[in-house]
Design a protein around this motif. Sequence first.
Motif, mmCIF file in Angstrom:
data_model
loop_
_atom_site.group_PDB
_atom_site.id
_atom_site.type_symbol
_atom_site.label_atom_id
_atom_site.label_comp_id
_atom_site.label_asym_id
_atom_site.label_seq_id
_atom_site.Cartn_x
_atom_site.Cartn_y
_atom_site.Cartn_z
ATOM 1 N N GLU A 50 17.924 25.122 -21.748
ATOM 2 C CA GLU A 50 18.763 24.492 -20.731
ATOM 3 C C GLU A 50 19.788 23.597 -21.409
ATOM 4 O O GLU A 50 19.880 23.572 -22.626
ATOM 5 N N SER A 260 11.078 29.207 -12.709
ATOM 6 C CA SER A 260 12.277 28.698 -12.037
ATOM 7 C C SER A 260 13.237 29.784 -11.616
ATOM 8 O O SER A 260 14.203 29.517 -10.923
ATOM 9 N N PRO A 262 14.569 32.370 -9.302
ATOM 10 C CA PRO A 262 14.274 32.569 -7.884
ATOM 11 C C PRO A 262 13.896 34.018 -7.580
ATOM 12 O O PRO A 262 14.459 34.937 -8.135
ATOM 13 N N ARG A 263 12.929 34.183 -6.739
ATOM 14 C CA ARG A 263 12.580 35.507 -6.245
ATOM 15 C C ARG A 263 11.873 35.301 -4.905
ATOM 16 O O ARG A 263 11.460 34.187 -4.598
ATOM 17 N N PRO A 264 11.749 36.330 -4.126
ATOM 18 C CA PRO A 264 11.087 36.155 -2.831
ATOM 19 C C PRO A 264 9.681 35.603 -3.002
ATOM 20 O O PRO A 264 8.971 35.954 -3.939
ATOM 21 N N TRP A 266 9.068 32.482 -3.587
ATOM 22 C CA TRP A 266 9.192 31.462 -4.627
ATOM 23 C C TRP A 266 9.048 30.096 -4.002
ATOM 24 O O TRP A 266 9.621 29.839 -2.953
ATOM 25 N N PRO A 268 9.953 26.381 -4.707
ATOM 26 C CA PRO A 268 10.604 25.487 -5.654
ATOM 27 C C PRO A 268 9.933 24.142 -5.801
ATOM 28 O O PRO A 268 10.141 23.458 -6.785
ATOM 29 N N ARG A 275 7.691 20.280 -13.766
ATOM 30 C CA ARG A 275 8.684 19.735 -14.691
ATOM 31 C C ARG A 275 8.359 18.307 -15.049
ATOM 32 O O ARG A 275 8.490 17.894 -16.204
ATOM 33 N N ASP B 198 21.083 23.316 -14.445
ATOM 34 C CA ASP B 198 20.045 24.088 -15.124
ATOM 35 C C ASP B 198 19.121 24.765 -14.127
ATOM 36 O O ASP B 198 18.972 24.318 -13.007
ATOM 37 N N VAL B 199 18.394 25.803 -14.588
ATOM 38 C CA VAL B 199 17.504 26.519 -13.670
ATOM 39 C C VAL B 199 16.421 25.617 -13.114
ATOM 40 O O VAL B 199 16.058 25.700 -11.945
ATOM 41 N N THR B 200 15.843 24.751 -13.964
ATOM 42 C CA THR B 200 14.760 23.924 -13.444
ATOM 43 C C THR B 200 15.301 22.889 -12.467
ATOM 44 O O THR B 200 14.685 22.600 -11.438
ATOM 45 N N THR B 201 16.483 22.349 -12.769
ATOM 46 C CA THR B 201 17.090 21.410 -11.831
ATOM 47 C C THR B 201 17.454 22.125 -10.550
ATOM 48 O O THR B 201 17.334 21.562 -9.458
ATOM 49 N N GLN B 202 17.911 23.358 -10.692
ATOM 50 C CA GLN B 202 18.288 24.145 -9.517
ATOM 51 C C GLN B 202 17.108 24.238 -8.564
ATOM 52 O O GLN B 202 17.255 24.058 -7.345
ATOM 53 N N ALA B 203 15.934 24.526 -9.131
ATOM 54 C CA ALA B 203 14.754 24.659 -8.280
ATOM 55 C C ALA B 203 14.497 23.365 -7.516
ATOM 56 O O ALA B 203 14.214 23.377 -6.314
ATOM 57 N N GLU B 204 14.631 22.244 -8.204
ATOM 58 C CA GLU B 204 14.392 20.964 -7.531
ATOM 59 C C GLU B 204 15.387 20.715 -6.420
ATOM 60 O O GLU B 204 15.026 20.316 -5.315
ATOM 61 N N VAL B 206 17.229 22.809 -4.772
ATOM 62 C CA VAL B 206 17.066 23.745 -3.660
ATOM 63 C C VAL B 206 15.878 23.348 -2.794
ATOM 64 O O VAL B 206 15.943 23.373 -1.555
ATOM 65 N N GLY B 207 14.777 22.964 -3.444
ATOM 66 C CA GLY B 207 13.615 22.525 -2.689
ATOM 67 C C GLY B 207 13.941 21.302 -1.852
ATOM 68 O O GLY B 207 13.519 21.178 -0.689
ATOM 69 N N ASP B 210 15.941 22.137 1.224
ATOM 70 C CA ASP B 210 15.102 22.744 2.248
ATOM 71 C C ASP B 210 14.299 21.688 3.010
ATOM 72 O O ASP B 210 14.213 21.697 4.241
ATOM 73 N N ASP B 211 13.691 20.760 2.260
ATOM 74 C CA ASP B 211 12.918 19.686 2.896
ATOM 75 C C ASP B 211 13.776 18.875 3.848
ATOM 76 O O ASP B 211 13.387 18.567 4.971
ATOM 77 N N LEU B 229 18.518 34.322 -5.420
ATOM 78 C CA LEU B 229 18.348 32.952 -4.932
ATOM 79 C C LEU B 229 18.474 32.924 -3.425
ATOM 80 O O LEU B 229 17.686 32.271 -2.726
ATOM 81 N N ALA B 231 17.885 35.291 -1.268
ATOM 82 C CA ALA B 231 16.721 35.877 -0.607
ATOM 83 C C ALA B 231 15.525 34.946 -0.684
ATOM 84 O O ALA B 231 14.679 34.932 0.209
ATOM 85 N N ALA B 232 15.453 34.161 -1.741
ATOM 86 C CA ALA B 232 14.275 33.326 -1.940
ATOM 87 C C ALA B 232 14.266 32.102 -1.051
ATOM 88 O O ALA B 232 13.207 31.576 -0.733
ATOM 89 N N ILE B 233 15.414 31.616 -0.653
ATOM 90 C CA ILE B 233 15.408 30.331 0.040
ATOM 91 C C ILE B 233 15.878 30.384 1.480
ATOM 92 O O ILE B 233 15.761 29.414 2.192
#
Lengths: 278, 343, 289
Positions: A50, A260, A262-264, A266, A268, A275, B198-204, B206-207, B210-211, B229, B231-233
Amino acid sequence: MRETNPQPAPTAGATILEVSGLCRSFGSVKAVDDVSFSLSAGMSLGIVGESGSGKTTTARIVVGLERADTGQVLVQGQDRTARHAGRGRAHRLARARGIQMVFQDPYLSLDPRTTVEAVLRETLRLHFPKADHTGRIAELLGQVGLGPREAAALPRRLSGGQRQRVAIARALAVEPAVLVLDEAVAALDVSVQAQILNLLADIREQTGIGYLFITHDLGVVRCVTDDVIVMRNGRVVESGPTAQILAEPQHPYTRLLLDSVPRPGWDPRHIAAARRAL
Amino acid sequence: MNTPTTVPTNVPTSAAANVPALDIQGLHLRLPGTARPVLAGVDLTVAARETVALVGESGSGKTLTSRSALRLLPLKATTQGAVRVAGEDVLTMNPDQLRRLRTHTAAMIFQDPRAAINPLRRVGDFLTESLRLNAGASAAEATARATRMLEAVGLSAGALRQYPGQLSGGMLQRVMIAAALMGDPALILADEPTTALDVTTQAEVVGLLDDLREQFGTGLLFVTHDLGLAAAISDRVYVMYAGRIAETGPADALFNRPRHPYTAALLNSTPRPEAPQGRLAAIEGQPPSIQEELTGCPFAPRCRFATEICTERMPEQLPVPDEPSHLVACHHSDQLAGSLIDA
Amino acid sequence: MTTELVRRPGLARIRLSRTKPGRSWLYLLCLGFLVLIVLLALLAPWLSPHDSNAVDLGNALAGPSGVHPLGVDGSGRDTASRLITGARTSLLGPLGVVLFSTVAGVAVGLAAGWRGGWLDSLLSRSTELIFAFPGLLLAILIVSIYGEGLTAPVVALGVAYLPYVSRLTRSLVLAERERPYVEAYRVQGHSGLQICLRHVLPNIAPVVLAQSTINFGYALIDLAGLSFLGLGVPALTPDWGRMVFDGETAIQSGYPLSAILPCVMIVLTVVAFNVVGERWADQVARRDR
């Protein structure tokens, strides 16, 4: 759907790039901390991480844009560490013949006032002053999928994918042994990215050049590399064949990176927790 | 419908149950000097509390579509159709109504947080500015709300006194999310909010989005180029190509059973970690340039199922058999029936 | 792009026409005027109705007449001829200033911006010293040492203008140096000097040249000012600034035409250069966006 290629047999296994013990600090921050890897002819090595992992700094040290504090870079057996390399025209050219780079931003890495043909001609004139260049220029453009219409164009008339092809052609014009691709497809659309990745695979097959592929995208790394090293905070946390690392990651950070993507189905939220746990 | 209160409360008053947060109908957008409209008949809805993803590549019109909800359009653009945010048509508003809309009803989160914030002012100034100037809130009230929003996005109140340069990309994007929530909007538009992270930050992030959507009852339109992405969220996905909606439907239907050749091709050309090494099934050619006129389907030149009718007639959006909420604009959408894409 | 374009306020508002950017009437008018002035200067010997130095004391301070369309000055010399001939020195001087300051300023700015380090510090501090001197005073100082003539004021003003050009160049080079294509060329094996001259310089040149066009106008005013103070071209030269100086007695006698007309020419020419130069600068800025 997707064609699979059998692993190409390593051609003679000659080591074209050997990096050992690289260290580089910026102030109190260790950007690169004891990084070592090697690349054989015709193989493709990915560096995954990253921002802040040190992958870009490593690439820049390997290519000669940055100076390492300690460590060594050997290209085709020659010591190309910036500290040890001599100065002067001969050294400059010899280093360029060994290793070339394709940058992330296709537009900014080209001089906005130079046409595509002039770009290639410049490079050829610098490294092969005696030869006739017109034929070679056409050959290079054909190799990256461009034609005479693009040859006469300025960068701003070209699309992102076309510009990146020009950057690849420019790097190939030097006939290097190693090509470093620093997030070379990150700025491209998905469909264009696929075209460029296929092009890179073709070129590797045709010319036997070696790739050092810097990226943050695990999908890309899977598609285009044979081996991979994973970097975090300047250190190498895991290394090995790409297929194996991605299928069975040993280090928790690698597992986090994989999770991390994304996939169906998933979730987050637990990535945030994982992390923090790291 | 939001009435302009000085400081909005946390109660999702704006989520009047049956009024969709965003309802775009037949949106046509034309820019001067182009041969065809940039947006050619876009229909899109986002219900309250729903996450809808809008997927497309450069030039598809996805960014302009999301910006039309705030009427952030280029100066010389001409529009047709209706863009209703929480029931009111944005395209026919006068400047005062527009300002109220942008303060209270809809908010946007941009791709690069560093470009969207003034680096010379503190984060607290940035967060409270809109309420203080547009809604007449006092500094104390606005600051109190800003503190609550910062906590909701996982930052401490200390961030109020910091400058943008002192925060990382991920933290700054959280600040932007907090800013978007300040006016208690009915609709949040997120234009590639995680592409620069970053991907890990992206996950945070995005989560988090959603919340918050759940908590505050807003509708979320998530614009992205990453179909995986999306489709996942999201609950529903729209896929755009050359200014039109090519396909739309529930997220898993689109991802597992795409009916438009472009959607399928996009899925096939996306490299994935679990796929075997090798060449990708790339789509040949490029999207049509804005200077080209189009008679039939815009994807026809690149489509492997294309026939004569595809270049003559523009396909209509029709529902897929047995899936009434899954619409596709293709003359040959039956060609992909029954084929499964590697997930 | 961060550039420092020294603009005088107010004119910009008039310039923004409602029509397409290519069709500003003010711009075309000013461009036409400049072309006219240059033609006058080039064709002066053939265009001026009388010898500009022919003295006719009996006719001193006469108003416009058939023989002398713009009147005569205090020594009976025809004003029209002096204006036309005066265009030569009035354009030549600023040209020299701009050429000198641009060439020297770009060289200094390139060296300072590209190499950085101690060279940058040295050059920047030196040019800042020059900044500290008001240009006109520096010019007066040098003229008082070297005496009359056009060369001394031109060199002096050239030196006074150099820091503006070098500072602009330096900041442009600093920005350009960070662009990835510069690194790309280094990786390709080109030397720093080659990249600087063959790629960076052509990319920053349009901005610098646009600024230099504006400097032309300022140089004209400064040189005319020097001539007005009596330090500049020698006494009898037909030069617009000198004509204002020579016209002092004419003003005191109540026949100011021979002094006002050169002032008008100076103002019009400076305004024209400003408008044209700003327009060029805007076009350059817009193109790079």
